[in-house]
Each structure stands twice: as C-alpha cells, then as structure tokens.
Design a protein around this motif. Structure first.
Motif, PDB file in Angstrom:
ATOM      1  N   THR A  24       0.883  -1.096   0.041  1.00  0.00           N
ATOM      2  CA  THR A  24      -0.022  -0.092   0.082  1.00  0.00           C
ATOM      3  C   THR A  24       0.866   1.305  -0.029  1.00  0.00           C
ATOM      4  O   THR A  24       2.013   1.314   0.799  1.00  0.00           O
ATOM      5  CB  THR A  24      -0.758  -0.113   1.321  1.00  0.00           C
ATOM      6  OG1 THR A  24      -1.806  -1.109   1.353  1.00  0.00           O
ATOM      7  CG2 THR A  24      -1.880   1.251   1.430  1.00  0.00           C
ATOM      8  N   CYS A  26       1.484   4.450   1.489  1.00  0.00           N
ATOM      9  CA  CYS A  26       0.971   4.824   2.829  1.00  0.00           C
ATOM     10  C   CYS A  26       0.928   6.449   2.828  1.00  0.00           C
ATOM     11  O   CYS A  26       1.552   7.044   1.979  1.00  0.00           O
ATOM     12  CB  CYS A  26       1.848   4.602   3.965  1.00  0.00           C
ATOM     13  SG  CYS A  26       1.871   2.815   4.133  1.00  0.00           S
ATOM     14  N   GLU A  74       4.883   9.921   3.760  1.00  0.00           N
ATOM     15  CA  GLU A  74       5.517   8.892   4.681  1.00  0.00           C
ATOM     16  C   GLU A  74       6.847   8.179   3.878  1.00  0.00           C
ATOM     17  O   GLU A  74       6.174   7.936   2.773  1.00  0.00           O
ATOM     18  CB  GLU A  74       4.643   8.153   5.197  1.00  0.00           C
ATOM     19  CG  GLU A  74       3.639   8.730   6.224  1.00  0.00           C
ATOM     20  CD  GLU A  74       2.656   7.707   7.013  1.00  0.00           C
ATOM     21  OE1 GLU A  74       2.975   6.665   6.736  1.00  0.00           O
ATOM     22  OE2 GLU A  74       1.566   8.139   7.504  1.00  0.00           O
TER      23      GLU A  74
END
Length: 148
Positions: A24, A26, A74
């Motif tokens: 994923t 993020c 991130e």
C-alpha cells in the motif's frame, strides 16, 4: 450492502519482482479512480426513410483508468519503489515511468495492471507536514477481480 470506509480504498504498488508483491502507498488521505469508456459516433441515416429522425448510435472506443491521490508523505519501501518508477531511477527507468499497481475498491473488487505515473507533486506549509499527490493513467489492459 453496507457503506464502506474511504480509507479502505487502497492504491498498491508492485515491487517489480517476477512474483510480484503489492504494498500500500501509505499516507494517502484522498484517493480517486475514474473508469473512462470513450465512444465514437457511428450514426447513419435509415436507408428506407433517410429523411426521418436520426438517433445517435455509438460504439466503444478506447478504455482507460485514471487514479489520483493525495495525503501526507511518509517514507518507506512502497514510496522508494514509487520513486524508482516516477523518477526513473534503478531498473524501473527502462519502463518509462510505468509500473504495476493495484486499486482495491472495498466490496467491489481489485483493478490491476500497468500504470504510467503522469505526475507527482510535493508540498508543505511552514507549520504542517509534507504532502504529496500523484496521478496515474492505465497503460494497456487493466484486469479486474470481483470481491468475494
């Protein structure tokens, strides 16, 4: 069917290995996927009544999927891979900003295939976190697997 939480709509990136694993991306707080079915006009007059009313007739042309997202930046493995694809570093450079992605729509299904990274944008306010946004465009056939 119950309503689904928006945070469960996921954009995942492939690791580029032979047996591809998806991680994923993020930090994305807002995600959008658009399915486009272009059409083209094939309307012709009725041969038996050429002066009569014309009704538009169309056929499906190109299909495409566009994906966008934005949120808080991130670091991590998934964004390292995204950087390789988007900025042409490492082995991904030979693919021309194209990598494999999945878009998971909860209670609907998973779209998977090659996507071109159209744009990446970074931003930041003086008193705030670094943000990023991305746009992807399908590059070829995108497979779909319905949710179980």
């Amino acid at each position: 069917m119950a309503k689904q939480q928006g945070r469960l709509l996921l954009i995942k990136i492939g690791d580029g290995e032979a047996t591809e694993a998806f991680t994923t991306l993020c930090g994305l707080q807002s995600k959008t996927m658009t399915v486009n079915n272009n059409n083209f006009d094939v309307t012709t007059a009725d041969c038996t009544a050429p002066g009569g009313q014309l009704w538009q007739e169309v056929m499906t042309g190109m299909r495409s999927i566009e994906v966008s997202g934005n949120g808080l930046f991130e670091g991590g493995t998934s964004l390292d891979r995204f950087k390789e694809i988007a900025f042409g570093t490492g082995e991904a450079d030979t693919a021309g900003a194209i990598g494999n992605f999945q878009v998971i729509v909860p209670e609907f299904g998973t779209f998977e295939g090659a996507f071109h990274v159209n744009s990446v944008e970074f931003g930041g306010e003086q008193e705030g976190a670094v943000t990023y946004s991305l746009t992807l465009a399908s590059s070829g056939y995108i497979g779909f697997t319905a949710a179980a």
